[in-house]
Motif scaffolding. Structure first.
Motif, PDB file in Angstrom:
ATOM      1  N   ASN A 148     107.066   6.447  83.052  1.00  0.00           N
ATOM      2  CA  ASN A 148     105.728   6.986  82.806  1.00  0.00           C
ATOM      3  C   ASN A 148     104.669   5.891  82.917  1.00  0.00           C
ATOM      4  OD1 ASN A 148     106.756   9.559  82.412  1.00  0.00           O
ATOM      5  ND2 ASN A 148     106.885   9.326  80.196  1.00  0.00           N
ATOM      6  N   GLU A 149     104.994   4.706  82.438  1.00  0.00           N
ATOM      7  CA  GLU A 149     104.053   3.592  82.573  1.00  0.00           C
ATOM      8  C   GLU A 149     103.863   3.212  84.045  1.00  0.00           C
ATOM      9  OE1 GLU A 149     103.853   0.299  79.876  1.00  0.00           O
ATOM     10  OE2 GLU A 149     105.268   1.298  78.529  1.00  0.00           O
ATOM     11  N   LEU A 150     104.949   3.233  84.802  1.00  0.00           N
ATOM     12  CA  LEU A 150     104.838   2.971  86.235  1.00  0.00           C
ATOM     13  C   LEU A 150     103.938   4.003  86.889  1.00  0.00           C
ATOM     14  CD1 LEU A 150     105.523   1.623  88.910  1.00  0.00           C
ATOM     15  CD2 LEU A 150     107.660   2.946  88.941  1.00  0.00           C
ATOM     16  N   ASN A 151     104.112   5.260  86.532  1.00  0.00           N
ATOM     17  CA  ASN A 151     103.268   6.309  87.105  1.00  0.00           C
ATOM     18  C   ASN A 151     101.798   6.103  86.742  1.00  0.00           C
ATOM     19  OD1 ASN A 151     105.291   7.651  88.507  1.00  0.00           O
ATOM     20  ND2 ASN A 151     105.872   8.840  86.726  1.00  0.00           N
ATOM     21  N   GLU A 152     101.533   5.568  85.563  1.00  0.00           N
ATOM     22  CA  GLU A 152     100.147   5.266  85.178  1.00  0.00           C
ATOM     23  C   GLU A 152      99.580   4.135  86.036  1.00  0.00           C
ATOM     24  OE1 GLU A 152      96.477   5.382  83.039  1.00  0.00           O
ATOM     25  OE2 GLU A 152      98.030   6.827  83.563  1.00  0.00           O
ATOM     26  N   VAL A 153     100.363   3.116  86.305  1.00  0.00           N
ATOM     27  CA  VAL A 153      99.910   2.033  87.185  1.00  0.00           C
ATOM     28  C   VAL A 153      99.631   2.581  88.579  1.00  0.00           C
ATOM     29  CG1 VAL A 153     100.554  -0.153  88.292  1.00  0.00           C
ATOM     30  CG2 VAL A 153     101.076   0.214  85.871  1.00  0.00           C
ATOM     31  N   ILE A 154     100.499   3.452  89.066  1.00  0.00           N
ATOM     32  CA  ILE A 154     100.293   4.065  90.386  1.00  0.00           C
ATOM     33  C   ILE A 154      98.993   4.872  90.392  1.00  0.00           C
ATOM     34  CG2 ILE A 154     101.181   5.810  91.998  1.00  0.00           C
ATOM     35  CD1 ILE A 154     104.029   4.826  91.154  1.00  0.00           C
ATOM     36  N   ARG A 155      98.739   5.627  89.317  1.00  0.00           N
ATOM     37  CA  ARG A 155      97.504   6.408  89.227  1.00  0.00           C
ATOM     38  C   ARG A 155      96.275   5.492  89.250  1.00  0.00           C
ATOM     39  NH1 ARG A 155      93.647   7.447  86.101  1.00  0.00           N
ATOM     40  NH2 ARG A 155      94.449   6.263  84.349  1.00  0.00           N
ATOM     41  N   ILE A 156      96.303   4.435  88.482  1.00  0.00           N
ATOM     42  CA  ILE A 156      95.181   3.493  88.439  1.00  0.00           C
ATOM     43  C   ILE A 156      94.971   2.863  89.813  1.00  0.00           C
ATOM     44  CG2 ILE A 156      94.446   1.249  87.505  1.00  0.00           C
ATOM     45  CD1 ILE A 156      95.798   2.179  84.843  1.00  0.00           C
ATOM     46  N   TYR A 157      96.063   2.464  90.456  1.00  0.00           N
ATOM     47  CA  TYR A 157      95.965   1.884  91.794  1.00  0.00           C
ATOM     48  C   TYR A 157      95.344   2.879  92.774  1.00  0.00           C
ATOM     49  CZ  TYR A 157      97.253   0.515  96.470  1.00  0.00           C
ATOM     50  OH  TYR A 157      97.198   0.227  97.806  1.00  0.00           O
ATOM     51  N   ASN A 158      95.806   4.116  92.755  1.00  0.00           N
ATOM     52  CA  ASN A 158      95.286   5.130  93.679  1.00  0.00           C
ATOM     53  C   ASN A 158      93.799   5.399  93.442  1.00  0.00           C
ATOM     54  OD1 ASN A 158      97.532   5.609  95.302  1.00  0.00           O
ATOM     55  ND2 ASN A 158      98.387   7.060  93.852  1.00  0.00           N
ATOM     56  N   GLU A 159      93.405   5.437  92.183  1.00  0.00           N
ATOM     57  CA  GLU A 159      91.980   5.630  91.858  1.00  0.00           C
ATOM     58  C   GLU A 159      91.139   4.478  92.390  1.00  0.00           C
ATOM     59  OE1 GLU A 159      90.698   6.197  87.792  1.00  0.00           O
ATOM     60  OE2 GLU A 159      91.883   8.031  87.652  1.00  0.00           O
ATOM     61  N   ALA A 160      91.604   3.265  92.145  1.00  0.00           N
ATOM     62  CA  ALA A 160      90.866   2.086  92.606  1.00  0.00           C
ATOM     63  C   ALA A 160      90.805   2.052  94.130  1.00  0.00           C
ATOM     64  CB  ALA A 160      91.519   0.814  92.064  1.00  0.00           C
ATOM     65  N   ARG A 161      91.925   2.358  94.776  1.00  0.00           N
ATOM     66  CA  ARG A 161      91.962   2.359  96.243  1.00  0.00           C
ATOM     67  C   ARG A 161      90.974   3.370  96.808  1.00  0.00           C
ATOM     68  NH1 ARG A 161      94.650   5.500  99.588  1.00  0.00           N
ATOM     69  NH2 ARG A 161      95.965   6.304  97.918  1.00  0.00           N
ATOM     70  N   LYS A 162      90.935   4.562  96.222  1.00  0.00           N
ATOM     71  CA  LYS A 162      90.010   5.603  96.696  1.00  0.00           C
ATOM     72  C   LYS A 162      88.564   5.152  96.511  1.00  0.00           C
ATOM     73  CE  LYS A 162      88.730  10.453  96.183  1.00  0.00           C
ATOM     74  NZ  LYS A 162      87.392  10.143  96.603  1.00  0.00           N
ATOM     75  N   THR A 163      88.257   4.571  95.364  1.00  0.00           N
ATOM     76  CA  THR A 163      86.894   4.094  95.108  1.00  0.00           C
ATOM     77  C   THR A 163      86.492   3.042  96.129  1.00  0.00           C
ATOM     78  OG1 THR A 163      87.102   4.554  92.755  1.00  0.00           O
ATOM     79  CG2 THR A 163      85.407   2.970  93.398  1.00  0.00           C
ATOM     80  N   VAL A 164      87.361   2.098  96.381  1.00  0.00           N
ATOM     81  CA  VAL A 164      87.058   1.037  97.353  1.00  0.00           C
ATOM     82  C   VAL A 164      86.918   1.625  98.750  1.00  0.00           C
ATOM     83  CG1 VAL A 164      87.948  -1.058  98.453  1.00  0.00           C
ATOM     84  CG2 VAL A 164      88.060  -0.813  95.961  1.00  0.00           C
ATOM     85  N   GLU A 165      87.807   2.525  99.128  1.00  0.00           N
ATOM     86  CA  GLU A 165      87.727   3.146 100.455  1.00  0.00           C
ATOM     87  C   GLU A 165      86.416   3.913 100.618  1.00  0.00           C
ATOM     88  OE1 GLU A 165      91.306   5.437 100.848  1.00  0.00           O
ATOM     89  OE2 GLU A 165      92.495   3.677 101.387  1.00  0.00           O
ATOM     90  N   ASP A 166      85.993   4.614  99.561  1.00  0.00           N
ATOM     91  CA  ASP A 166      84.710   5.334  99.611  1.00  0.00           C
ATOM     92  C   ASP A 166      83.552   4.371  99.815  1.00  0.00           C
ATOM     93  OD1 ASP A 166      86.064   7.717  99.203  1.00  0.00           O
ATOM     94  OD2 ASP A 166      85.496   7.899  97.085  1.00  0.00           O
ATOM     95  N   GLN A 167      83.588   3.248  99.106  1.00  0.00           N
ATOM     96  CA  GLN A 167      82.515   2.261  99.231  1.00  0.00           C
ATOM     97  C   GLN A 167      82.520   1.602 100.611  1.00  0.00           C
ATOM     98  OE1 GLN A 167      79.964   1.801  97.043  1.00  0.00           O
ATOM     99  NE2 GLN A 167      80.920   3.584  96.069  1.00  0.00           N
ATOM    100  N   ILE A 168      83.691   1.356 101.150  1.00  0.00           N
ATOM    101  CA  ILE A 168      83.787   0.791 102.502  1.00  0.00           C
ATOM    102  C   ILE A 168      83.215   1.786 103.508  1.00  0.00           C
ATOM    103  CG2 ILE A 168      85.414   0.165 104.344  1.00  0.00           C
ATOM    104  CD1 ILE A 168      87.157  -1.109 102.124  1.00  0.00           C
ATOM    105  N   SER A 169      83.565   3.041 103.341  1.00  0.00           N
ATOM    106  CA  SER A 169      83.059   4.074 104.244  1.00  0.00           C
ATOM    107  C   SER A 169      81.533   4.159 104.178  1.00  0.00           C
ATOM    108  CB  SER A 169      83.681   5.416 103.875  1.00  0.00           C
ATOM    109  OG  SER A 169      83.300   6.413 104.777  1.00  0.00           O
ATOM    110  N   LYS A 170      80.951   4.141 102.986  1.00  0.00           N
ATOM    111  CA  LYS A 170      79.506   4.154 102.834  1.00  0.00           C
ATOM    112  C   LYS A 170      78.869   2.935 103.479  1.00  0.00           C
ATOM    113  CE  LYS A 170      79.370   6.795  98.535  1.00  0.00           C
ATOM    114  NZ  LYS A 170      79.110   6.743  97.097  1.00  0.00           N
TER     115      LYS A 170
END
Length: 131
Positions: free
Chosen positions: A103-125
Motif C-alpha cells: 500500500n505504501e508503494l502504491n502511494e509512492v506510485i500515486r504521488i509520482y504519477n501526480e507529479a509527472r502529470k503536473t510537470v507534463e502539463d506545465q511543459i505542454s503550456k
C-alpha cells in the motif's frame, strides 16, 4: 507498522552477524559494511543497493518509502529515480506477503504519477506559449 530504532544496525535489529565476507567482491564487501552501519546513516545509494539485493526489506523499505514520498525521484549513484526503480524490482511474492508495504508503494506510485502529470502539463503550456 512497527517503529524501528534507526540508531541500530541491521545486525542488531536482526540479531544476526554475517561475519566477514567470504567472497572478495566490491558488492559483497559493501553489503557486509552496511549491515554494521546504523540505519540513520544510510544514504539513498545504501538503500538502493540493499533493496536491489532484496536484503532486510522489512527494515529498509519503510525508510525508502519515507524518502520516496517526499521525492519519488530520489537518487542513489546511478540515475535519477534509481531508488524508486530498485523498490519496483522487489519480488512480487514479497508484496503479496506484505500488503501494508505494498500500500505504501502504491502511494509512492500515486504521488509520482501526480507529479509527472503536473510537470507534463506545465511543459505542454510552456511549449504552446513558446511558439
Amino acid at each position: 507498522m512497527q517503529q524501528v530504532d534507526r540508531t541500530k544496525t541491521l545486525e542488531e535489529l536482526e540479531g544476526e552477524s554475517w561475519g566477514e565476507p567470504s567472497f572478495n567482491s566490491r558488492l559483497v564487501i559493501r553489503v557486509h559494511e552496511l549491515r554494521k552501519q546504523p540505519l540513520n546513516e544510510f544514504s539513498h545509494e545504501d538503500l538502493r543497493l540493499l533493496i536491489l539485493q532484496q536484503i532486510s526489506l522489512e527494515f529498509l523499505l519503510p525508510l525508502a518509502f519515507e524518502r520516496l514520498i517526499m521525492n519519488p525521484l530520489a537518487s542513489g549513484d546511478l540515475y535519477i529515480g534509481d531508488l524508486f526503480c530498485s523498490v519496483l524490482q522487489v519480488d512480487q511474492e514479497y508484496w503479496e506477503d506484505h500488503i501494508e508495504l505494498k500500500n505504501e508503494l502504491n502511494e509512492v506510485i500515486r504521488i509520482y504519477n501526480e507529479a509527472r502529470k503536473t510537470v507534463e502539463d506545465q511543459i505542454s503550456k510552456y511549449r504552446n506559449n513558446d511558439m
